[in-house]
Design an enzyme around this catalytic site. Structure first.
Site, PDB file in Angstrom:
ATOM      1  N   TYR A 159      42.265   9.187  -2.776  1.00  0.00           N
ATOM      2  CA  TYR A 159      42.465   9.954  -3.768  1.00  0.00           C
ATOM      3  C   TYR A 159      43.499  10.874  -3.703  1.00  0.00           C
ATOM      4  O   TYR A 159      44.559  11.085  -4.494  1.00  0.00           O
ATOM      5  CB  TYR A 159      41.085  10.732  -4.261  1.00  0.00           C
ATOM      6  CG  TYR A 159      41.289  11.367  -5.516  1.00  0.00           C
ATOM      7  CD1 TYR A 159      41.113  10.755  -6.801  1.00  0.00           C
ATOM      8  CD2 TYR A 159      41.316  12.837  -5.582  1.00  0.00           C
ATOM      9  CE1 TYR A 159      41.234  11.514  -8.027  1.00  0.00           C
ATOM     10  CE2 TYR A 159      41.547  13.516  -6.736  1.00  0.00           C
ATOM     11  CZ  TYR A 159      41.375  12.777  -7.829  1.00  0.00           C
ATOM     12  OH  TYR A 159      41.613  13.629  -9.098  1.00  0.00           O
ATOM     13  N   SER A 182      46.598  16.080  -9.699  1.00  0.00           N
ATOM     14  CA  SER A 182      45.572  17.108  -9.330  1.00  0.00           C
ATOM     15  C   SER A 182      45.948  17.929  -8.286  1.00  0.00           C
ATOM     16  O   SER A 182      47.073  17.842  -7.595  1.00  0.00           O
ATOM     17  CB  SER A 182      44.538  16.051  -8.697  1.00  0.00           C
ATOM     18  OG  SER A 182      43.306  16.783  -8.215  1.00  0.00           O
TER      19      SER A 182
END
Length: 253
Positions: free
Chosen positions: A151, A138
């Site tokens: 995350y 990501s």
């Protein structure tokens, strides 16, 4: 003439492919000619594409990655392509973060990727076959986001894991690359607009150089390329797919 972008004769497993980006990548592989085994947390959706094999399991379970790879090889004995896409977001603000949420993040976003790739690579090495692995990271692996500490850490780890596995598997003819999506139109971003937070989307669309949120198909194209012979001299790289979101400091005015 070599069909450099064709995946004809290839077989792939795509984790986390019951919907969203994972499903788009599976569809892209299928369109390029590959046979595809899909994976989801729950049983096969009723309207799932008929061309796909499907395996359901919770990759947070310690033995699940190896079991999933075993089932995928049972379905496609000549499996030579793996996309590790399964992941999740379980964050709360850092000062409220719990060990349970941290462990869940690490188990799904990092450990399951590591051991799925290991089980896949062990089979290919034992059979002396080349292959390709693509890991979904990501833009959070490159730039931090508010209230996303676990995350962010997990996605940053995947960027380095991509490089490390590329080093470990190069001598076996297995290439390892990654894709790092930015803001992609998925049920998560759709919920922002439906909840009356369109101003948040408008803000990011001004920051994104290409003036729009991405689509799952934008990510699929890059993944298919990395799996193909056209990318045969690429390993250890992560392609950022964000429309230029992380390129400029200020964005467009």
């Amino acid at each position: 003439m070599m069909k450099a972008f064709s995946l004809e004769g290839r077989a792939a497993l795509v984790t986390g492919s019951s919907q969203g980006i994972g499903l788009a990548m599976a569809e892209g592989l299928h369109e390029a000619g590959a046979r595809v085994v899909c994976h989801g947390l729950t049983e096969r959706p009723a309207d799932f594409p008929e061309w796909a094999r499907y395996v359901a399991c919770d990759l947070c379970a310690p033995d699940a990655p190896a079991a999933l790879v075993h089932c995928a090889f049972e379905a496609e004995p000549h499996l030579d392509t793996l996309i590790c896409n399964a992941g999740g977001f379980f964050d709360v603000p850092f000062l409220e973060m719990t060990r349970e949420r941290w462990d869940r993040t690490v188990q799904l976003n990092m450990a399951s990727v590591y051991f799925t790739a290991q089980a896949f690579a062990r089979r290919l090495v034992a059979e002396q076959r080349a292959g390709s692995i693509v890991i979904t990271s990501s833009t959070n692996g490159f730039q931090a986001e508010s209230d996303s500490s676990a995350y962010d850490a997990s996605k940053g780890a995947l960027v380095m894991l991509t490089k490390s596995l590329a080093v470990s598997l190069a001598d076996h003819g297995i290439r390892v690359n990654g894709v790092a999506p930015g803001l992609i139109r998925t049920p998560l971003t759709a919920s922002l607009e439906h909840a009356g937070n369109s101003s948040v989307v408008d803000h990011y669309e001004k920051k994104i150089l290409l003036k729009r949120l991405g689509t799952p198909e934008d990510v699929a194209g890059a993944a298919v390329f990395l799996c193909s012979r056209a990318a045969g001299y690429i390993t250890g790289e992560t392609i950022i797919i964000d429309g230029g979101l992380t390129t400029g400091q200020i964005g467009r005015r």
